[in-house]
Scaffold this motif. Structure first.
Motif, PDB file in Angstrom:
ATOM      1  N   THR A   1      74.104  -8.554  75.522  1.00 19.45           N
ATOM      2  CA  THR A   1      74.664  -9.366  74.446  1.00 19.45           C
ATOM      3  C   THR A   1      73.945  -9.001  73.159  1.00 19.45           C
ATOM      4  OG1 THR A   1      73.090 -11.155  74.947  1.00 19.45           O
ATOM      5  CG2 THR A   1      75.284 -11.288  75.956  1.00 19.45           C
TER       6      THR A   1
ATOM      7  N   LYS B   1      78.592  -7.936  68.576  1.00 20.56           N
ATOM      8  CA  LYS B   1      79.364  -7.766  69.802  1.00 20.56           C
ATOM      9  C   LYS B   1      80.545  -6.824  69.591  1.00 20.56           C
ATOM     10  CE  LYS B   1      81.721 -10.402  73.410  1.00 20.56           C
ATOM     11  NZ  LYS B   1      82.161 -11.744  73.861  1.00 20.56           N
TER      12      LYS B   1
ATOM     13  N   GLU C   1      81.688  -3.534  71.834  1.00 24.03           N
ATOM     14  CA  GLU C   1      83.022  -3.458  72.433  1.00 24.03           C
ATOM     15  C   GLU C   1      83.732  -2.178  72.019  1.00 24.03           C
ATOM     16  OE1 GLU C   1      84.330  -5.176  74.755  1.00 24.03           O
ATOM     17  OE2 GLU C   1      82.703  -6.634  74.867  1.00 24.03           O
TER      18      GLU C   1
END
Length: 206
Positions: free
Chosen positions: A143, A147, A151
């Motif tokens: 995390t 983010k 991704e």
């Protein structure tokens, strides 16, 4: 051991890792092993070798700063004194590689080099080096504040060559450090400048 990178060896080394690191780090390491295995399958590398390098990449992460410094001395490593004194947290890759090479020589040079390079990278990364560097960032338990950037990296798997994926991961890491006013290890900008002629014209992150 008949198959040094097979399930039996993997479970043995995973158990030994579990005894060395925190539960959170152990979970992360299992995630890296899983991501490394997936990347290896996508990019035509041996998935069992990648899985082993992934599970062991943070072998020395459970050591605090003074223990890492002592590890450098114990292993007789030649390390930039500035890194030892001011940035010991980047040494867990090199110390792990050196210790594993000494204690488990059957792991071989490729696995140990990938473990050594997983924090700072290099300009001349081999396929396994790239796999572990990227897997450390994109594993599912990771995390980050950014983010969206992670991704995007995950979405690039299989869509661009492995070396380009490493370049994008390296760029992401460098930007992450700069955006948060973190120290940058000596040699990082030299590596970046060496990568730019080959990959800098690409604009994957438009």
């Amino acid at each position: 051991m008949e198959d040094v990178f097979g399930r039996e060896s993997y479970e043995l080394m995973k158990a030994r890792l579990k005894a060395r690191v925190s539960p959170k780090r152990y979970k992360h390491s299992k995630g890296v092993a899983k991501a490394a295995r997936k990347l290896a399958k996508v990019y035509g590398y041996n998935p069992d070798v990648a899985r082993m390098a992934g599970i062991l990449h943070d072998w020395d992460k459970g050591l605090d700063h003074e223990q890492i410094r002592e590890r450098v001395r114990e292993l007789g490593m030649q390390v930039d004194p500035f890194i030892v004194d001011e940035m010991p947290w980047v040494l867990h890759g090199p110390t792990a590689a050196s210790a594993l090479k000494r204690d488990y020589p059957w792991l071989g040079e490729e696995v140990c080099r990938a473990i050594e390079r997983h924090t700072s990278g290099a300009a001349d990364m081999a396929p396994l080096d790239c796999i572990i560097f990227v897997a450390d960032i994109i594993e599912p338990n990771r995390t980050f504040a950014d983010k969206e950037g992670v991704e995007r990296l995950r979405a690039l798997v299989g869509k661009i060559p492995l070396e380009e994926l490493y370049f994008q991961a390296y760029k992401y890491t460098l930007q992450f450090l700069i955006d948060r006013d973190r120290q940058i290890a000596p040699g990082t900008l030299e590596t970046w400048n060496a990568l730019i002629p080959k990959f800098g014209f690409m604009r994957v992150f438009k």
